[in-house]
Design an enzyme around this catalytic site. Structure first.
Site, mmCIF file in Angstrom:
data_model
loop_
_atom_site.group_PDB
_atom_site.id
_atom_site.type_symbol
_atom_site.label_atom_id
_atom_site.label_comp_id
_atom_site.label_asym_id
_atom_site.label_seq_id
_atom_site.Cartn_x
_atom_site.Cartn_y
_atom_site.Cartn_z
ATOM 1 N N LYS A 1 0.855 -1.205 0.000
ATOM 2 C CA LYS A 1 0.000 0.000 0.000
ATOM 3 C C LYS A 1 0.883 1.243 0.000
ATOM 4 O O LYS A 1 0.684 2.150 -0.820
ATOM 5 C CB LYS A 1 -0.880 0.028 1.241
ATOM 6 C CG LYS A 1 -1.521 1.385 1.524
ATOM 7 C CD LYS A 1 -2.408 1.426 2.741
ATOM 8 C CE LYS A 1 -1.696 1.684 4.022
ATOM 9 N NZ LYS A 1 -1.386 3.104 4.293
ATOM 10 N N ASN A 2 1.878 1.300 0.898
ATOM 11 C CA ASN A 2 2.642 2.533 1.072
ATOM 12 C C ASN A 2 3.630 2.814 -0.048
ATOM 13 O O ASN A 2 4.227 3.885 -0.104
ATOM 14 C CB ASN A 2 3.313 2.549 2.446
ATOM 15 C CG ASN A 2 2.246 2.646 3.544
ATOM 16 O OD1 ASN A 2 1.091 2.976 3.272
ATOM 17 N ND2 ASN A 2 2.624 2.309 4.757
ATOM 18 N N CYS B 1 -5.221 7.958 8.765
ATOM 19 C CA CYS B 1 -5.597 7.457 10.092
ATOM 20 C C CYS B 1 -5.294 8.511 11.158
ATOM 21 O O CYS B 1 -4.237 9.136 11.160
ATOM 22 C CB CYS B 1 -4.827 6.178 10.400
ATOM 23 S SG CYS B 1 -5.359 4.804 9.369
ATOM 24 N N ARG C 1 0.133 14.481 12.895
ATOM 25 C CA ARG C 1 0.660 14.223 11.544
ATOM 26 C C ARG C 1 0.797 15.528 10.728
ATOM 27 O O ARG C 1 0.211 15.664 9.659
ATOM 28 C CB ARG C 1 -0.204 13.203 10.811
ATOM 29 C CG ARG C 1 -0.372 11.911 11.593
ATOM 30 C CD ARG C 1 -1.162 10.872 10.836
ATOM 31 N NE ARG C 1 -0.301 10.161 9.878
ATOM 32 C CZ ARG C 1 -0.739 9.177 9.099
ATOM 33 N NH1 ARG C 1 -2.027 8.824 9.128
ATOM 34 N NH2 ARG C 1 0.082 8.548 8.275
ATOM 35 N N ASP D 1 3.923 0.452 12.150
ATOM 36 C CA ASP D 1 2.680 -0.107 11.591
ATOM 37 C C ASP D 1 2.405 -1.522 12.089
ATOM 38 O O ASP D 1 1.299 -2.032 11.901
ATOM 39 C CB ASP D 1 2.727 -0.099 10.062
ATOM 40 C CG ASP D 1 2.771 1.316 9.512
ATOM 41 O OD1 ASP D 1 3.077 1.489 8.327
ATOM 42 O OD2 ASP D 1 2.525 2.252 10.289
ATOM 43 N N ARG E 1 -8.769 -0.271 3.591
ATOM 44 C CA ARG E 1 -7.880 0.699 2.940
ATOM 45 C C ARG E 1 -6.516 0.095 2.683
ATOM 46 O O ARG E 1 -5.799 0.518 1.780
ATOM 47 C CB ARG E 1 -7.688 1.931 3.842
ATOM 48 C CG ARG E 1 -8.905 2.773 4.000
ATOM 49 C CD ARG E 1 -8.601 3.993 4.833
ATOM 50 N NE ARG E 1 -7.332 4.580 4.410
ATOM 51 C CZ ARG E 1 -6.660 5.475 5.132
ATOM 52 N NH1 ARG E 1 -7.121 5.849 6.306
ATOM 53 N NH2 ARG E 1 -5.534 5.963 4.696
HETATM 54 C C1 EPZ Z 1 3.988 6.769 6.199
HETATM 55 O O1 EPZ Z 1 3.257 7.823 6.788
HETATM 56 C C2 EPZ Z 1 3.011 5.625 6.122
HETATM 57 N N1 EPZ Z 1 1.867 6.023 5.313
HETATM 58 C C3 EPZ Z 1 2.531 5.258 7.521
HETATM 59 O O2 EPZ Z 1 1.711 4.101 7.394
HETATM 60 C C4 EPZ Z 1 3.740 4.901 8.386
HETATM 61 O O3 EPZ Z 1 3.299 4.666 9.696
HETATM 62 C C5 EPZ Z 1 4.736 6.055 8.366
HETATM 63 O O4 EPZ Z 1 5.099 6.376 7.006
HETATM 64 C C6 EPZ Z 1 6.004 5.730 9.143
HETATM 65 O O5 EPZ Z 1 6.591 4.590 8.597
HETATM 66 C C7 EPZ Z 1 2.013 6.068 3.981
HETATM 67 O O6 EPZ Z 1 3.076 5.809 3.442
HETATM 68 C C8 EPZ Z 1 0.785 6.473 3.189
HETATM 69 P P1 EPZ Z 1 6.106 10.090 8.407
HETATM 70 P P2 EPZ Z 1 3.869 9.321 6.819
HETATM 71 O O7 EPZ Z 1 6.067 11.329 7.603
HETATM 72 O O8 EPZ Z 1 4.601 9.582 5.568
HETATM 73 C C9 EPZ Z 1 5.875 13.272 11.884
HETATM 74 C C10 EPZ Z 1 -0.148 2.760 7.694
HETATM 75 O O9 EPZ Z 1 -0.675 2.245 8.695
HETATM 76 N N2 EPZ Z 1 5.944 14.261 10.790
HETATM 77 O O10 EPZ Z 1 7.325 9.247 8.393
HETATM 78 O O11 EPZ Z 1 2.793 10.244 7.221
HETATM 79 C C11 EPZ Z 1 4.517 12.601 11.893
HETATM 80 O O12 EPZ Z 1 3.601 13.377 12.626
HETATM 81 C C12 EPZ Z 1 0.323 4.190 7.741
HETATM 82 O O13 EPZ Z 1 0.052 2.172 6.592
HETATM 83 C C13 EPZ Z 1 6.097 15.607 11.107
HETATM 84 O O14 EPZ Z 1 6.182 15.975 12.268
HETATM 85 O O15 EPZ Z 1 4.902 9.151 8.021
HETATM 86 C C14 EPZ Z 1 4.782 11.285 12.554
HETATM 87 O O16 EPZ Z 1 4.747 11.464 13.955
HETATM 88 C C15 EPZ Z 1 0.073 4.849 9.089
HETATM 89 N N3 EPZ Z 1 6.133 16.513 10.096
HETATM 90 C C16 EPZ Z 1 6.201 10.960 12.117
HETATM 91 O O17 EPZ Z 1 6.777 12.192 11.651
HETATM 92 C C17 EPZ Z 1 6.036 16.130 8.778
HETATM 93 O O18 EPZ Z 1 6.094 17.010 7.885
HETATM 94 C C18 EPZ Z 1 6.260 9.927 10.997
HETATM 95 O O19 EPZ Z 1 5.678 10.489 9.889
HETATM 96 C C19 EPZ Z 1 5.890 14.775 8.492
HETATM 97 C C20 EPZ Z 1 5.840 13.854 9.504
#
Ligand code: EPZ
Length: 416
Positions: free
Chosen positions: A22-23, A115, A120, A303, A395
Protein backbone atom coordinates in the site's frame (compact mmCIF):
# COMPACT_ATOMS: atom_id res chain seq x y z
CA UNK A 1 -21.23 0.73 7.62
CA UNK A 2 -18.98 -2.25 6.91
CA UNK A 3 -18.26 -4.79 9.66
CA UNK A 4 -16.39 -8.08 9.86
CA UNK A 5 -17.59 -11.08 11.89
CA UNK A 6 -15.09 -13.75 12.96
CA UNK A 7 -15.63 -17.00 14.85
CA UNK A 8 -12.26 -17.54 16.52
CA UNK A 9 -10.02 -20.47 17.33
CA UNK A 10 -9.90 -21.93 13.81
CA UNK A 11 -6.54 -23.28 12.69
CA UNK A 12 -5.03 -21.36 9.77
CA UNK A 13 -3.42 -23.71 7.26
CA UNK A 14 -2.42 -23.21 3.63
CA UNK A 15 -0.88 -20.23 1.79
CA UNK A 16 -1.43 -16.47 1.81
CA UNK A 17 0.14 -14.66 -1.12
CA UNK A 18 1.16 -11.12 -0.14
CA UNK A 19 -0.01 -8.24 -2.38
CA UNK A 20 1.80 -5.11 -3.51
CA UNK A 21 2.67 -2.61 -0.78
CA UNK A 22 0.00 0.00 0.00
CA UNK A 23 2.64 2.53 1.07
CA UNK A 24 4.48 2.07 -2.22
CA UNK A 25 1.46 2.07 -4.52
CA UNK A 26 0.10 5.30 -3.00
CA UNK A 27 3.33 7.08 -3.95
CA UNK A 28 3.85 5.44 -7.37
CA UNK A 29 0.37 6.38 -8.64
CA UNK A 30 0.64 10.18 -8.07
CA UNK A 31 4.20 10.03 -9.50
CA UNK A 32 2.61 9.12 -12.85
CA UNK A 33 1.87 12.84 -13.26
CA UNK A 34 5.59 13.45 -13.74
CA UNK A 35 5.60 11.42 -16.95
CA UNK A 36 3.45 10.84 -20.04
CA UNK A 37 2.68 7.17 -19.62
CA UNK A 38 3.66 4.76 -16.84
CA UNK A 39 2.96 1.11 -16.13
CA UNK A 40 2.63 -0.05 -12.52
CA UNK A 41 2.37 -3.80 -11.87
CA UNK A 42 1.37 -5.74 -8.73
CA UNK A 43 -0.95 -2.96 -7.56
CA UNK A 44 -2.92 -4.03 -4.46
CA UNK A 45 -6.72 -4.18 -4.51
CA UNK A 46 -7.33 -1.60 -1.74
CA UNK A 47 -9.58 1.42 -1.40
CA UNK A 48 -6.65 3.85 -1.08
CA UNK A 49 -5.62 2.95 -4.64
CA UNK A 50 -9.18 3.54 -5.87
CA UNK A 51 -9.19 6.97 -4.22
CA UNK A 52 -5.97 7.96 -5.98
CA UNK A 53 -7.31 6.71 -9.31
CA UNK A 54 -10.35 8.96 -8.79
CA UNK A 55 -8.09 11.97 -8.19
CA UNK A 56 -6.00 11.19 -11.28
CA UNK A 57 -9.17 10.88 -13.39
CA UNK A 58 -10.36 14.23 -11.99
CA UNK A 59 -7.07 15.76 -13.13
CA UNK A 60 -7.56 14.35 -16.63
CA UNK A 61 -5.34 11.25 -16.61
CA UNK A 62 -6.47 8.12 -18.42
CA UNK A 63 -6.15 4.91 -16.38
CA UNK A 64 -6.36 1.38 -17.80
CA UNK A 65 -6.64 -1.46 -15.27
CA UNK A 66 -5.84 -5.06 -16.21
CA UNK A 67 -5.99 -7.20 -13.04
CA UNK A 68 -3.13 -5.86 -10.88
CA UNK A 69 -1.55 -3.78 -13.68
CA UNK A 70 -2.26 -0.04 -14.04
CA UNK A 71 -1.38 1.88 -17.20
CA UNK A 72 -1.64 5.60 -16.50
CA UNK A 73 -1.54 8.06 -19.39
CA UNK A 74 -0.95 11.49 -17.87
CA UNK A 75 -0.38 13.44 -21.10
CA UNK A 76 -3.67 15.28 -20.79
CA UNK A 77 -3.42 16.01 -17.07
CA UNK A 78 -4.19 19.64 -16.32
CA UNK A 79 -3.55 21.41 -13.06
CA UNK A 80 -6.64 21.87 -10.91
CA UNK A 81 -7.05 22.44 -7.18
CA UNK A 82 -7.45 19.08 -5.45
CA UNK A 83 -10.75 19.43 -3.60
CA UNK A 84 -11.06 19.13 0.16
CA UNK A 85 -13.08 15.96 -0.29
CA UNK A 86 -10.34 14.33 -2.38
CA UNK A 87 -7.58 15.63 -0.08
CA UNK A 88 -9.35 14.13 2.92
CA UNK A 89 -9.68 10.67 1.41
CA UNK A 90 -6.21 9.50 2.48
CA UNK A 91 -2.85 10.63 3.81
CA UNK A 92 -1.15 9.97 0.48
CA UNK A 93 -3.22 12.63 -1.31
CA UNK A 94 -0.39 14.96 -0.36
CA UNK A 95 1.90 13.30 -2.90
CA UNK A 96 0.06 15.33 -5.52
CA UNK A 97 1.79 18.38 -4.00
CA UNK A 98 5.27 17.23 -5.04
CA UNK A 99 4.09 15.80 -8.37
CA UNK A 100 2.03 18.84 -9.45
CA UNK A 101 4.73 21.24 -8.25
CA UNK A 102 7.36 19.42 -10.33
CA UNK A 103 5.19 19.35 -13.46
CA UNK A 104 3.29 22.64 -13.27
CA UNK A 105 5.24 24.64 -10.64
CA UNK A 106 1.93 24.93 -8.79
CA UNK A 107 -0.16 22.71 -6.50
CA UNK A 108 -3.36 23.53 -4.67
CA UNK A 109 -4.92 21.15 -2.16
CA UNK A 110 -6.09 20.72 1.42
CA UNK A 111 -4.53 19.08 4.45
CA UNK A 112 -4.45 15.32 3.78
CA UNK A 113 -6.64 12.66 5.41
CA UNK A 114 -5.34 9.42 6.86
CA UNK A 115 -5.60 7.46 10.09
CA UNK A 116 -6.09 9.67 13.17
CA UNK A 117 -3.06 8.33 15.01
CA UNK A 118 -1.52 11.68 15.78
CA UNK A 119 -1.33 15.30 14.61
CA UNK A 120 0.66 14.22 11.54
CA UNK A 121 1.74 17.74 10.49
CA UNK A 122 3.26 18.35 7.02
CA UNK A 123 5.78 21.01 8.06
CA UNK A 124 8.77 19.02 6.81
CA UNK A 125 7.20 18.61 3.37
CA UNK A 126 6.51 22.36 3.17
CA UNK A 127 10.03 23.22 4.42
CA UNK A 128 11.47 21.10 1.60
CA UNK A 129 9.33 22.77 -1.06
CA UNK A 130 10.34 26.23 0.26
CA UNK A 131 14.02 25.28 0.19
CA UNK A 132 13.55 24.41 -3.49
CA UNK A 133 12.22 27.91 -4.08
CA UNK A 134 8.46 27.44 -3.73
CA UNK A 135 6.10 29.89 -2.02
CA UNK A 136 3.54 28.41 0.37
CA UNK A 137 0.18 30.14 1.01
CA UNK A 138 -1.93 28.52 3.72
CA UNK A 139 -5.48 29.55 4.60
CA UNK A 140 -7.03 27.26 7.18
CA UNK A 141 -6.30 23.81 5.84
CA UNK A 142 -5.94 24.91 2.21
CA UNK A 143 -2.43 25.06 0.72
CA UNK A 144 -1.33 26.85 -2.45
CA UNK A 145 2.24 26.08 -3.44
CA UNK A 146 3.80 27.99 -6.35
CA UNK A 147 7.30 28.45 -7.79
CA UNK A 148 8.69 30.44 -10.71
CA UNK A 149 11.55 27.99 -10.73
CA UNK A 150 12.57 25.03 -8.57
CA UNK A 151 16.29 25.24 -7.81
CA UNK A 152 18.19 22.24 -6.46
CA UNK A 153 19.74 22.66 -2.99
CA UNK A 154 20.73 20.74 0.13
CA UNK A 155 17.75 19.81 2.35
CA UNK A 156 18.41 18.35 5.79
CA UNK A 157 15.29 16.66 7.19
CA UNK A 158 14.83 17.21 10.96
CA UNK A 159 13.17 13.77 11.05
CA UNK A 160 13.43 10.98 8.42
CA UNK A 161 9.79 11.44 7.39
CA UNK A 162 8.66 8.87 4.79
CA UNK A 163 6.13 11.21 3.22
CA UNK A 164 8.36 14.26 3.21
CA UNK A 165 11.23 12.29 1.65
CA UNK A 166 8.91 11.09 -1.13
CA UNK A 167 7.29 14.49 -1.73
CA UNK A 168 10.59 16.39 -1.87
CA UNK A 169 12.13 13.66 -4.04
CA UNK A 170 9.33 14.05 -6.59
CA UNK A 171 9.59 17.86 -6.61
CA UNK A 172 13.39 17.68 -7.03
CA UNK A 173 13.34 15.41 -10.12
CA UNK A 174 12.61 18.43 -12.35
CA UNK A 175 14.33 21.17 -10.33
CA UNK A 176 17.28 23.00 -11.92
CA UNK A 177 20.56 21.64 -10.57
CA UNK A 178 21.33 19.17 -7.81
CA UNK A 179 19.23 18.49 -4.71
CA UNK A 180 20.67 16.54 -1.79
CA UNK A 181 18.14 15.21 0.72
CA UNK A 182 19.94 14.43 3.99
CA UNK A 183 18.50 12.31 6.83
CA UNK A 184 16.12 10.85 4.22
CA UNK A 185 13.80 8.01 5.24
CA UNK A 186 15.03 4.56 4.09
CA UNK A 187 11.81 2.54 4.06
CA UNK A 188 11.79 0.11 1.08
CA UNK A 189 8.78 1.92 -0.40
CA UNK A 190 11.06 4.89 -1.16
CA UNK A 191 13.46 2.68 -3.12
CA UNK A 192 10.48 1.39 -5.10
CA UNK A 193 9.63 4.96 -6.12
CA UNK A 194 13.28 5.72 -6.94
CA UNK A 195 13.19 2.75 -9.35
CA UNK A 196 10.14 4.19 -11.15
CA UNK A 197 11.54 7.72 -11.31
CA UNK A 198 14.87 6.48 -12.71
CA UNK A 199 12.95 4.44 -15.29
CA UNK A 200 11.19 7.68 -16.29
CA UNK A 201 14.62 9.28 -16.85
CA UNK A 202 15.24 10.91 -13.47
CA UNK A 203 18.80 11.10 -12.17
CA UNK A 204 18.87 9.83 -8.58
CA UNK A 205 21.69 8.38 -6.51
CA UNK A 206 21.64 6.91 -2.99
CA UNK A 207 18.68 4.52 -3.23
CA UNK A 208 18.00 2.82 0.14
CA UNK A 209 20.41 5.17 1.92
CA UNK A 210 19.72 8.25 4.09
CA UNK A 211 21.18 10.61 1.51
CA UNK A 212 19.44 11.03 -1.85
CA UNK A 213 21.17 13.07 -4.59
CA UNK A 214 18.86 14.19 -7.40
CA UNK A 215 20.09 15.96 -10.54
CA UNK A 216 17.09 17.70 -12.09
CA UNK A 217 16.10 16.94 -15.69
CA UNK A 218 13.86 18.86 -18.09
CA UNK A 219 11.66 15.97 -19.16
CA UNK A 220 10.51 12.63 -17.83
CA UNK A 221 8.88 10.06 -20.04
CA UNK A 222 7.62 6.48 -19.82
CA UNK A 223 8.44 4.43 -16.76
CA UNK A 224 7.52 0.97 -15.56
CA UNK A 225 7.70 -0.53 -12.08
CA UNK A 226 6.46 -3.50 -10.06
CA UNK A 227 5.11 -2.65 -6.60
CA UNK A 228 7.22 -4.38 -3.93
CA UNK A 229 5.46 -6.83 -1.57
CA UNK A 230 3.64 -5.25 1.36
CA UNK A 231 5.90 -5.83 4.36
CA UNK A 232 3.22 -4.76 6.84
CA UNK A 233 0.60 -7.07 5.33
CA UNK A 234 3.22 -9.87 5.43
CA UNK A 235 4.05 -9.12 9.07
CA UNK A 236 0.38 -9.09 10.00
CA UNK A 237 -0.26 -12.55 8.50
CA UNK A 238 2.95 -13.95 10.02
CA UNK A 239 1.59 -12.87 13.41
CA UNK A 240 -1.72 -14.60 12.56
CA UNK A 241 0.27 -17.78 11.85
CA UNK A 242 2.21 -17.55 15.11
CA UNK A 243 -1.12 -17.21 16.94
CA UNK A 244 -3.25 -19.77 15.08
CA UNK A 245 -1.26 -21.31 12.22
CA UNK A 246 -0.43 -24.88 11.29
CA UNK A 247 2.49 -24.28 8.92
CA UNK A 248 0.74 -21.23 7.48
CA UNK A 249 2.77 -20.16 4.42
CA UNK A 250 3.05 -16.38 3.88
CA UNK A 251 4.54 -16.16 0.40
CA UNK A 252 5.43 -13.66 -2.32
CA UNK A 253 7.13 -11.42 0.27
CA UNK A 254 10.57 -10.03 1.16
CA UNK A 255 11.69 -11.25 4.62
CA UNK A 256 14.49 -8.66 4.71
CA UNK A 257 11.93 -5.82 4.45
CA UNK A 258 10.44 -6.71 7.84
CA UNK A 259 12.88 -4.70 9.94
CA UNK A 260 13.41 -6.32 13.33
CA UNK A 261 10.12 -8.27 13.40
CA UNK A 262 11.56 -11.71 12.57
CA UNK A 263 14.39 -11.32 15.09
CA UNK A 264 11.88 -10.40 17.78
CA UNK A 265 9.64 -13.39 16.93
CA UNK A 266 12.62 -15.72 17.18
CA UNK A 267 13.62 -14.13 20.50
CA UNK A 268 10.19 -14.86 22.05
CA UNK A 269 10.22 -18.45 20.79
CA UNK A 270 7.77 -18.15 17.91
CA UNK A 271 7.59 -21.13 15.58
CA UNK A 272 8.65 -19.59 12.25
CA UNK A 273 10.75 -20.77 9.32
CA UNK A 274 12.18 -18.03 7.11
CA UNK A 275 12.65 -18.82 3.41
CA UNK A 276 13.83 -16.72 0.45
CA UNK A 277 10.46 -15.17 -0.36
CA UNK A 278 8.26 -16.70 2.31
CA UNK A 279 7.82 -17.32 6.03
CA UNK A 280 6.08 -20.38 7.46
CA UNK A 281 4.43 -19.76 10.85
CA UNK A 282 2.71 -22.05 13.32
CA UNK A 283 0.84 -21.61 16.58
CA UNK A 284 3.48 -21.08 19.26
CA UNK A 285 2.91 -21.90 22.92
CA UNK A 286 4.94 -20.69 25.91
CA UNK A 287 5.94 -17.47 24.19
CA UNK A 288 8.33 -15.31 26.17
CA UNK A 289 7.44 -11.64 26.89
CA UNK A 290 9.58 -8.90 25.35
CA UNK A 291 10.12 -5.13 25.34
CA UNK A 292 9.80 -3.40 21.94
CA UNK A 293 10.50 0.18 20.86
CA UNK A 294 9.14 1.27 17.49
CA UNK A 295 11.58 3.06 15.22
CA UNK A 296 12.12 4.22 11.66
CA UNK A 297 13.33 1.64 9.14
CA UNK A 298 15.10 -0.72 9.64
CA UNK A 299 13.87 -0.65 13.26
CA UNK A 300 10.63 -2.20 14.47
CA UNK A 301 7.86 -0.77 12.21
CA UNK A 302 5.28 1.41 13.95
CA UNK A 303 2.68 -0.11 11.59
CA UNK A 304 3.18 -3.50 13.29
CA UNK A 305 3.00 -2.12 16.85
CA UNK A 306 -0.76 -2.65 17.14
CA UNK A 307 -0.76 -6.10 15.43
CA UNK A 308 2.06 -7.49 17.61
CA UNK A 309 0.22 -6.25 20.71
CA UNK A 310 -2.41 -8.93 19.98
CA UNK A 311 0.30 -11.61 19.88
CA UNK A 312 1.99 -10.48 23.11
CA UNK A 313 -1.34 -10.92 24.95
CA UNK A 314 -0.54 -14.66 24.58
CA UNK A 315 3.02 -14.39 26.00
CA UNK A 316 3.83 -15.73 29.49
CA UNK A 317 4.68 -12.53 31.35
CA UNK A 318 4.89 -8.77 31.07
CA UNK A 319 5.83 -7.09 27.76
CA UNK A 320 6.21 -3.39 27.03
CA UNK A 321 5.87 -1.58 23.72
CA UNK A 322 7.06 2.03 23.41
CA UNK A 323 5.56 3.91 20.43
CA UNK A 324 8.07 6.56 19.35
CA UNK A 325 6.58 7.62 15.99
CA UNK A 326 2.95 8.58 16.71
CA UNK A 327 1.31 10.11 19.75
CA UNK A 328 -2.06 8.35 19.48
CA UNK A 329 -1.59 4.80 18.26
CA UNK A 330 -3.07 2.69 21.06
CA UNK A 331 -6.78 2.90 20.10
CA UNK A 332 -6.99 -0.90 19.83
CA UNK A 333 -6.07 -1.39 23.53
CA UNK A 334 -9.44 -0.60 25.10
CA UNK A 335 -11.18 -3.15 22.87
CA UNK A 336 -8.51 -5.81 23.49
CA UNK A 337 -9.05 -5.28 27.23
CA UNK A 338 -12.82 -5.67 26.71
CA UNK A 339 -12.04 -9.03 25.03
CA UNK A 340 -10.10 -10.14 28.12
CA UNK A 341 -6.59 -8.77 27.68
CA UNK A 342 -4.75 -7.01 30.52
CA UNK A 343 -3.04 -4.02 28.90
CA UNK A 344 -2.28 -0.65 30.46
CA UNK A 345 -1.39 2.56 28.64
CA UNK A 346 1.22 4.76 30.31
CA UNK A 347 1.93 7.71 28.02
CA UNK A 348 3.90 6.43 25.03
CA UNK A 349 4.25 2.92 26.41
CA UNK A 350 1.83 0.03 26.88
CA UNK A 351 2.31 -2.76 29.41
CA UNK A 352 0.88 -6.11 28.31
CA UNK A 353 0.35 -8.59 31.15
CA UNK A 354 -0.01 -12.04 29.59
CA UNK A 355 -1.17 -14.62 29.03
CA UNK A 356 -4.87 -13.83 28.71
CA UNK A 357 -7.74 -15.78 27.21
CA UNK A 358 -9.73 -13.67 24.73
CA UNK A 359 -13.52 -13.82 24.39
CA UNK A 360 -15.34 -12.61 21.28
CA UNK A 361 -17.06 -9.21 21.65
CA UNK A 362 -18.49 -6.38 19.54
CA UNK A 363 -15.60 -3.95 18.98
CA UNK A 364 -14.88 -0.97 16.72
CA UNK A 365 -11.80 0.12 14.87
CA UNK A 366 -10.78 3.70 14.22
CA UNK A 367 -7.60 3.16 12.21
CA UNK A 368 -6.13 0.68 9.79
CA UNK A 369 -3.64 -1.12 12.02
CA UNK A 370 -5.90 -1.06 15.08
CA UNK A 371 -8.35 -2.95 12.87
CA UNK A 372 -5.64 -5.45 11.96
CA UNK A 373 -4.87 -5.95 15.66
CA UNK A 374 -8.55 -6.60 16.42
CA UNK A 375 -8.79 -9.12 13.57
CA UNK A 376 -5.76 -10.99 14.93
CA UNK A 377 -7.32 -11.00 18.41
CA UNK A 378 -10.67 -12.18 17.03
CA UNK A 379 -9.00 -15.07 15.18
CA UNK A 380 -7.73 -16.27 18.58
CA UNK A 381 -10.77 -15.46 20.70
CA UNK A 382 -13.37 -17.91 21.99
CA UNK A 383 -16.66 -17.35 20.11
CA UNK A 384 -17.74 -14.63 17.71
CA UNK A 385 -16.27 -11.14 17.39
CA UNK A 386 -17.85 -8.32 15.39
CA UNK A 387 -15.48 -5.56 14.28
CA UNK A 388 -17.30 -2.39 13.23
CA UNK A 389 -16.00 0.37 10.91
CA UNK A 390 -13.73 -2.03 9.01
CA UNK A 391 -13.61 0.43 6.10
CA UNK A 392 -10.31 1.44 7.70
CA UNK A 393 -8.99 -2.12 7.31
CA UNK A 394 -10.08 -2.34 3.66
CA UNK A 395 -7.88 0.70 2.94
CA UNK A 396 -4.76 -1.33 3.45
CA UNK A 397 -5.41 -5.10 3.39
CA UNK A 398 -6.47 -6.27 -0.09
CA UNK A 399 -8.90 -9.20 -0.21
CA UNK A 400 -8.41 -9.86 3.51
CA UNK A 401 -11.66 -11.86 3.94
CA UNK A 402 -10.84 -14.08 0.96
CA UNK A 403 -7.21 -14.57 2.02
CA UNK A 404 -8.19 -15.61 5.55
CA UNK A 405 -11.16 -17.74 4.44
CA UNK A 406 -8.87 -19.64 2.05
CA UNK A 407 -6.69 -20.74 4.98
CA UNK A 408 -9.55 -21.81 7.26
CA UNK A 409 -10.74 -18.72 9.11
CA UNK A 410 -14.46 -18.33 9.73
CA UNK A 411 -14.81 -14.70 8.66
CA UNK A 412 -17.37 -12.64 6.75
CA UNK A 413 -17.78 -9.03 5.69
CA UNK A 414 -21.22 -7.41 6.15
CA UNK A 415 -22.72 -4.11 5.07
CA UNK A 416 -25.08 -2.91 7.84
C1 EPZ B 1 3.99 6.77 6.20
O1 EPZ B 1 3.26 7.82 6.79
C2 EPZ B 1 3.01 5.62 6.12
N1 EPZ B 1 1.87 6.02 5.31
C3 EPZ B 1 2.53 5.26 7.52
O2 EPZ B 1 1.71 4.10 7.39
C4 EPZ B 1 3.74 4.90 8.39
O3 EPZ B 1 3.30 4.67 9.70
C5 EPZ B 1 4.74 6.05 8.37
O4 EPZ B 1 5.10 6.38 7.01
C6 EPZ B 1 6.00 5.73 9.14
O5 EPZ B 1 6.59 4.59 8.60
C7 EPZ B 1 2.01 6.07 3.98
O6 EPZ B 1 3.08 5.81 3.44
C8 EPZ B 1 0.79 6.47 3.19
P1 EPZ B 1 6.11 10.09 8.41
P2 EPZ B 1 3.87 9.32 6.82
O7 EPZ B 1 6.07 11.33 7.60
O8 EPZ B 1 4.60 9.58 5.57
C9 EPZ B 1 5.88 13.27 11.88
C10 EPZ B 1 -0.15 2.76 7.69
O9 EPZ B 1 -0.68 2.25 8.69
N2 EPZ B 1 5.94 14.26 10.79
O10 EPZ B 1 7.33 9.25 8.39
O11 EPZ B 1 2.79 10.24 7.22
C11 EPZ B 1 4.52 12.60 11.89
O12 EPZ B 1 3.60 13.38 12.63
C12 EPZ B 1 0.32 4.19 7.74
O13 EPZ B 1 0.05 2.17 6.59
C13 EPZ B 1 6.10 15.61 11.11
O14 EPZ B 1 6.18 15.97 12.27
O15 EPZ B 1 4.90 9.15 8.02
C14 EPZ B 1 4.78 11.28 12.55
O16 EPZ B 1 4.75 11.46 13.95
C15 EPZ B 1 0.07 4.85 9.09
N3 EPZ B 1 6.13 16.51 10.10
C16 EPZ B 1 6.20 10.96 12.12
O17 EPZ B 1 6.78 12.19 11.65
C17 EPZ B 1 6.04 16.13 8.78
O18 EPZ B 1 6.09 17.01 7.89
C18 EPZ B 1 6.26 9.93 11.00
O19 EPZ B 1 5.68 10.49 9.89
C19 EPZ B 1 5.89 14.78 8.49
C20 EPZ B 1 5.84 13.85 9.50
Amino acid sequence: MKQIKIVGNKTLKGEIKISGAKNSAVALIPAAILSDQVIIENVPNISDVNALDDILNYLGAEIYKEEDKLTINAKKVNNKPITEEFSNMLRASYYFMGALLARFKKAEMYFPGGCKIGARPIDIHLMGFEKLGAKIENEGNKYTITANKLIGTEIDLPFPSVGATINILMAATKAEGVTIIKNAAMEPEIGNLVDLLIDMGAKIEGKDTNTLTITGVKKLSGGKVKVIPDRIEAGTYILAGVMNGDNLVISNMEPNHLGSLLGILEQIGANITVGKNQVIASRSLNLKPIDIVTDVYPGFPTDLQQPITSLLIMANGISHIKETIYENRFQNVKYLDEMGADIEINGDTITINGPSKLIGKVVTTSDLRAGAALILAALSAEGETTIKEVKYVLRGYGNIVKKLTNVGAEICLEDV
